[in-house]
Write a protein that holds these residues in place. Structure first.
Motif, PDB file in Angstrom:
ATOM      1  N   VAL A   1     -19.204  35.288  62.734  1.00  0.00           N
ATOM      2  CA  VAL A   1     -18.239  34.187  62.751  1.00  0.00           C
ATOM      3  C   VAL A   1     -17.997  33.733  61.318  1.00  0.00           C
ATOM      4  O   VAL A   1     -18.922  33.645  60.504  1.00  0.00           O
ATOM      5  N   LEU A   2     -16.734  33.467  61.024  1.00  0.00           N
ATOM      6  CA  LEU A   2     -16.312  33.053  59.696  1.00  0.00           C
ATOM      7  C   LEU A   2     -16.219  31.529  59.668  1.00  0.00           C
ATOM      8  O   LEU A   2     -15.427  30.936  60.402  1.00  0.00           O
ATOM      9  N   LEU A   3     -17.026  30.904  58.819  1.00  0.00           N
ATOM     10  CA  LEU A   3     -17.149  29.452  58.795  1.00  0.00           C
ATOM     11  C   LEU A   3     -16.740  28.903  57.436  1.00  0.00           C
ATOM     12  O   LEU A   3     -16.761  29.608  56.428  1.00  0.00           O
ATOM     13  N   GLU A   4     -16.398  27.618  57.425  1.00  0.00           N
ATOM     14  CA  GLU A   4     -16.118  26.995  56.134  1.00  0.00           C
ATOM     15  C   GLU A   4     -17.388  26.976  55.296  1.00  0.00           C
ATOM     16  O   GLU A   4     -18.501  26.833  55.818  1.00  0.00           O
ATOM     17  N   PHE A   5     -17.230  27.134  54.013  1.00  0.00           N
ATOM     18  CA  PHE A   5     -18.367  27.167  53.090  1.00  0.00           C
ATOM     19  C   PHE A   5     -18.641  25.760  52.576  1.00  0.00           C
ATOM     20  O   PHE A   5     -17.773  25.132  51.971  1.00  0.00           O
ATOM     21  N   MET A   6     -19.838  25.264  52.837  1.00  0.00           N
ATOM     22  CA  MET A   6     -20.252  23.939  52.372  1.00  0.00           C
ATOM     23  C   MET A   6     -20.999  24.134  51.055  1.00  0.00           C
ATOM     24  O   MET A   6     -22.146  24.574  51.030  1.00  0.00           O
ATOM     25  N   ASN A   7     -20.349  23.794  49.960  1.00  0.00           N
ATOM     26  CA  ASN A   7     -20.802  24.247  48.648  1.00  0.00           C
ATOM     27  C   ASN A   7     -21.917  23.431  48.012  1.00  0.00           C
ATOM     28  O   ASN A   7     -22.296  23.696  46.869  1.00  0.00           O
ATOM     29  N   ALA A   8     -22.475  22.448  48.715  1.00  0.00           N
ATOM     30  CA  ALA A   8     -23.623  21.712  48.182  1.00  0.00           C
ATOM     31  C   ALA A   8     -24.894  21.994  48.970  1.00  0.00           C
ATOM     32  O   ALA A   8     -25.907  21.320  48.778  1.00  0.00           O
ATOM     33  N   GLY A   9     -24.845  22.981  49.874  1.00  0.00           N
ATOM     34  CA  GLY A   9     -26.042  23.358  50.619  1.00  0.00           C
ATOM     35  C   GLY A   9     -26.277  22.489  51.843  1.00  0.00           C
ATOM     36  O   GLY A   9     -25.333  22.057  52.509  1.00  0.00           O
ATOM     37  N   SER A  10     -27.533  22.228  52.125  1.00  0.00           N
ATOM     38  CA  SER A  10     -27.912  21.424  53.289  1.00  0.00           C
ATOM     39  C   SER A  10     -28.686  20.196  52.828  1.00  0.00           C
ATOM     40  O   SER A  10     -29.111  20.097  51.666  1.00  0.00           O
ATOM     41  N   LEU A  11     -28.905  19.255  53.751  1.00  0.00           N
ATOM     42  CA  LEU A  11     -29.725  18.095  53.409  1.00  0.00           C
ATOM     43  C   LEU A  11     -31.150  18.528  53.076  1.00  0.00           C
ATOM     44  O   LEU A  11     -31.816  17.903  52.241  1.00  0.00           O
ATOM     45  N   GLU A  12     -31.616  19.594  53.707  1.00  0.00           N
ATOM     46  CA  GLU A  12     -32.950  20.111  53.389  1.00  0.00           C
ATOM     47  C   GLU A  12     -33.024  20.587  51.943  1.00  0.00           C
ATOM     48  O   GLU A  12     -33.955  20.234  51.203  1.00  0.00           O
ATOM     49  N   SER A  13     -32.050  21.378  51.523  1.00  0.00           N
ATOM     50  CA  SER A  13     -32.085  21.897  50.153  1.00  0.00           C
ATOM     51  C   SER A  13     -31.868  20.788  49.131  1.00  0.00           C
ATOM     52  O   SER A  13     -32.475  20.798  48.050  1.00  0.00           O
ATOM     53  N   LEU A  14     -31.033  19.798  49.461  1.00  0.00           N
ATOM     54  CA  LEU A  14     -30.822  18.685  48.541  1.00  0.00           C
ATOM     55  C   LEU A  14     -32.094  17.860  48.379  1.00  0.00           C
ATOM     56  O   LEU A  14     -32.438  17.439  47.264  1.00  0.00           O
ATOM     57  N   LEU A  15     -32.805  17.624  49.479  1.00  0.00           N
ATOM     58  CA  LEU A  15     -34.050  16.856  49.404  1.00  0.00           C
ATOM     59  C   LEU A  15     -35.088  17.603  48.581  1.00  0.00           C
ATOM     60  O   LEU A  15     -35.803  17.004  47.766  1.00  0.00           O
ATOM     61  N   ALA A  16     -35.166  18.929  48.783  1.00  0.00           N
ATOM     62  CA  ALA A  16     -36.145  19.728  48.040  1.00  0.00           C
ATOM     63  C   ALA A  16     -35.831  19.756  46.547  1.00  0.00           C
ATOM     64  O   ALA A  16     -36.717  19.618  45.705  1.00  0.00           O
ATOM     65  N   SER A  17     -34.546  19.922  46.200  1.00  0.00           N
ATOM     66  CA  SER A  17     -34.181  19.995  44.782  1.00  0.00           C
ATOM     67  C   SER A  17     -34.272  18.633  44.109  1.00  0.00           C
ATOM     68  O   SER A  17     -34.595  18.535  42.916  1.00  0.00           O
ATOM     69  N   ARG A  18     -34.019  17.569  44.871  1.00  0.00           N
ATOM     70  CA  ARG A  18     -34.097  16.216  44.320  1.00  0.00           C
ATOM     71  C   ARG A  18     -35.539  15.829  44.032  1.00  0.00           C
ATOM     72  O   ARG A  18     -35.840  15.228  43.007  1.00  0.00           O
ATOM     73  N   GLY A  19     -36.454  16.159  44.951  1.00  0.00           N
ATOM     74  CA  GLY A  19     -37.871  15.893  44.734  1.00  0.00           C
ATOM     75  C   GLY A  19     -38.313  14.489  45.042  1.00  0.00           C
ATOM     76  O   GLY A  19     -39.510  14.189  45.028  1.00  0.00           O
ATOM     77  N   ILE A  20     -37.402  13.600  45.364  1.00  0.00           N
ATOM     78  CA  ILE A  20     -37.731  12.221  45.720  1.00  0.00           C
ATOM     79  C   ILE A  20     -36.880  11.820  46.920  1.00  0.00           C
ATOM     80  O   ILE A  20     -35.843  12.428  47.185  1.00  0.00           O
ATOM     81  N   PRO A  21     -37.307  10.803  47.676  1.00  0.00           N
ATOM     82  CA  PRO A  21     -36.557  10.408  48.877  1.00  0.00           C
ATOM     83  C   PRO A  21     -35.150   9.929  48.568  1.00  0.00           C
ATOM     84  O   PRO A  21     -34.821   9.558  47.438  1.00  0.00           O
ATOM     85  N   PHE A  22     -34.305   9.922  49.605  1.00  0.00           N
ATOM     86  CA  PHE A  22     -32.946   9.401  49.490  1.00  0.00           C
ATOM     87  C   PHE A  22     -32.976   7.877  49.604  1.00  0.00           C
ATOM     88  O   PHE A  22     -33.761   7.326  50.373  1.00  0.00           O
ATOM     89  N   PRO A  23     -32.099   7.170  48.901  1.00  0.00           N
ATOM     90  CA  PRO A  23     -31.988   5.722  49.088  1.00  0.00           C
ATOM     91  C   PRO A  23     -31.337   5.396  50.433  1.00  0.00           C
ATOM     92  O   PRO A  23     -30.595   6.208  50.988  1.00  0.00           O
ATOM     93  N   GLU A  24     -31.605   4.211  50.922  1.00  0.00           N
ATOM     94  CA  GLU A  24     -31.074   3.818  52.240  1.00  0.00           C
ATOM     95  C   GLU A  24     -29.554   3.841  52.276  1.00  0.00           C
ATOM     96  O   GLU A  24     -28.956   4.166  53.307  1.00  0.00           O
ATOM     97  N   SER A  25     -28.910   3.490  51.176  1.00  0.00           N
ATOM     98  CA  SER A  25     -27.449   3.472  51.171  1.00  0.00           C
ATOM     99  C   SER A  25     -26.887   4.860  51.438  1.00  0.00           C
ATOM    100  O   SER A  25     -25.853   5.005  52.106  1.00  0.00           O
ATOM    101  N   ALA A  26     -27.552   5.899  50.928  1.00  0.00           N
ATOM    102  CA  ALA A  26     -27.114   7.265  51.196  1.00  0.00           C
ATOM    103  C   ALA A  26     -27.425   7.660  52.633  1.00  0.00           C
ATOM    104  O   ALA A  26     -26.613   8.297  53.313  1.00  0.00           O
TER     105      ALA A  26
END
Length: 350
Positions: free
Chosen positions: A135-160
Motif C-alpha cells: 500500500v502506498l501511503l503519505e510520507f510523514m517526514n518527522a518520523g513517529s512519536l516514539e522516534s521523536l521521544l528517543a531522539s529528544r532524550g527528555i519528556p514532552f511538555p504538557e502543552s505539546a
C-alpha cells in the motif's frame, strides 16, 4: 484470571515491543475536520502527491530510498515516484496463512476507505509480480512519536502532549464513528510531519466492528499497550462494543503518559519484560505515579483513560471536551512542538 490458566495466543499477531530506549463513540465525526491549519511550513524537499489517489500502481514506478521500519505483518519503505519525484511510504504486506490474508484484506479496506486529516492517507495499492500486496501511503517526514521521544532524550511538555492528544482523539473519533477499532495505539504508530500534524497509522491488527474476522478481544497488537480486559475477555469488565472502543482509549492514555515521563510508564526505565510481567503490571499493578509538577488537568485526564474497568473509562467524545484538551493553547503548542520536531527537520533536509 482465565487467561492465566489455559489460553493459547496467536504468536503472529502479538508483540511485546516497548519503545527503543537506544533508538536515534458516538461522537459527531464532523469535528474531525475542524482543526485549523498549523503554521509550520511544509518542506519543499517533499512535493505533494502526484499519483492519483486510490489508483493501482506498479512497483517499477518507484525507487526505494530506505527502510523506515517494520509494522504489523510488513516492512515500510521510503520510496520516490520515478516520474514525479514525489516521496511516499510503501508498506509491503506479507501473508503466510489464510488468517493473515484476511487481515491484509481488512487493513487495505480500512486504508482505502478512511478520509480524515488525522489518519494516514492511502494513495492506492501497488501490485507486485509475486502477487504480494503493498500500500502506498503519505510520507510523514518527522518520523513517529516514539522516534521523536528517543531522539529528544527528555519528556514532552504538557502543552505539546495536549495538542498531540487532541489530534489523536479526533482520529479515533473518526475511526470509532466508522466502527473501526485500531487495537494498536502506541507512540510508534502515531506518525508526525514537520507541518505539525500527528496521524494514526498501521492498521495491521485493526477491527471493523460489523465484521467477524476474529474476536475483538483477541490477542493482537502490542502487548505492552493492551488494556486489562483484553488479557481476560471472559471477564465482565469490557462492556460490549463500548469496551472494544475503550481499549483504544487505554492505549492512548499509556502513550501520553509515556511522552510525559520519557519512558514506558508501567515498568522501570529500560526494563524489557516478558509477557507475564507485562500482564501483571497492566492487570494488577498500581496506577503509574505522575511527577509532582504534573497539572491537575493532566492527572485527571490520564485517570479517565487508565480506568481498569472499561465501563468507567471515558469515551473519545468525553475526552475531547476534557479541560486538558478543551483548554489547549494553540500558540504554546505550536511553539513547543516546533522545538520537538526541529531535529527531525534537520535530519530530513540533510
Amino acid at each position: 484470571m482465565a487467561v492465566i490458566r489455559e489460553r493459547r495466543f496467536p504468536k503472529a499477531n502479538l508483540t511485546l515491543d516497548l519503545p527503543r530506549q537506544d533508538s536515534t463513540s458516538g461522537s459527531d465525526c464532523r469535528q474531525c475536520f475542524s482543526l485549523p491549519p498549523f503554521p509550520f511550513p511544509q518542506p519543499a524537499a517533499f512535493p505533494t502527491a502526484a499519483v492519483h489517489s486510490g489508483g493501482d500502481h506498479r512497483l517499477s514506478d518507484f525507487e526505494k530510498i530506505k527502510v523506515l521500519g517494520h509494522g504489523n505483518g510488513g516492512t515500510v519503505y521510503q520510496v520516490r515516484h520515478r516520474r514525479t519525484g514525489s516521496v511516499y511510504a510503501l508498506k509491503a504486506l506479507t501473508a503466510d496463512d489464510s488468517l493473515r490474508q484476511q487481515q491484509i484484506a481488512c487493513e487495505v479496506q480500512i486504508l482505502r476507505s478512511t478520509d480524515s486529516l488525522f489518519v494516514i492517507h492511502c494513495h492506492g495499492v501497488v501490485s507486485a509480480p509475486s502477487g504480494d500486496t503493498s500500500v502506498l501511503l503519505e510520507f510523514m517526514n518527522a518520523g513517529s512519536l516514539e522516534s521523536l521521544l528517543a531522539s529528544r532524550g527528555i519528556p514532552f511538555p504538557e502543552s505539546a502532549i495536549s495538542g498531540i492528544a487532541r489530534q489523536v482523539l479526533r482520529g479515533l473519533s473518526y475511526l470509532h464513528s466508522h466502527e473501526i477499532v485500531h487495537r494498536d495505539i502506541k507512540p510508534g504508530n502515531l506518525l508526525v510531519n514537520t507541518a505539525g500534524e500527528i496521524k494514526i497509522a498501521d492498521f495491521g491488527v485493526s477491527k471493523i466492528m460489523r465484521r467477524s474476522l476474529d474476536p475483538c478481544f483477541s490477542y493482537v497488537g502490542t502487548c505492552a499497550y493492551m488494556s486489562p480486559e483484553r488479557f481476560d475477555p471472559d471477564s465482565n469488565s469490557y462492556g460490549g462494543n463500548h469496551g472494544a472502543y475503550a481499549a483504544d482509549v487505554w492505549s492512548l492514555g499509556l502513550t501520553l503518559l509515556e511522552l510525559h515521563l520519557g519512558h514506558f510508564p508501567l515498568l522501570p526505565p529500560g526494563q524489557r519484560p516478558d509477557w507475564a510481567t507485562l500482564m501483571c503490571a497492566i492487570c494488577f499493578g498500581e496506577p503509574p505515579e505522575l511527577p509532582e509538577f504534573a497539572s491537575s488537568n493532566f492527572r485527571d485526564f490520564i485517570g479517565r483513560c487508565l480506568q481498569k474497568d472499561s465501563s468507567k473509562r471515558w469515551s473519545v467524545a468525553q475526552l475531547l471536551v476534557h479541560p486538558f484538551i478543551d483548554g489547549l493553547d494553540e500558540g504554546e503548542f505550536n511553539r513547543t512542538f516546533r522545538e520537538i520536531i526541529s531535529p527531525a527537520t534537520v535530519a530530513v533536509e540533510s
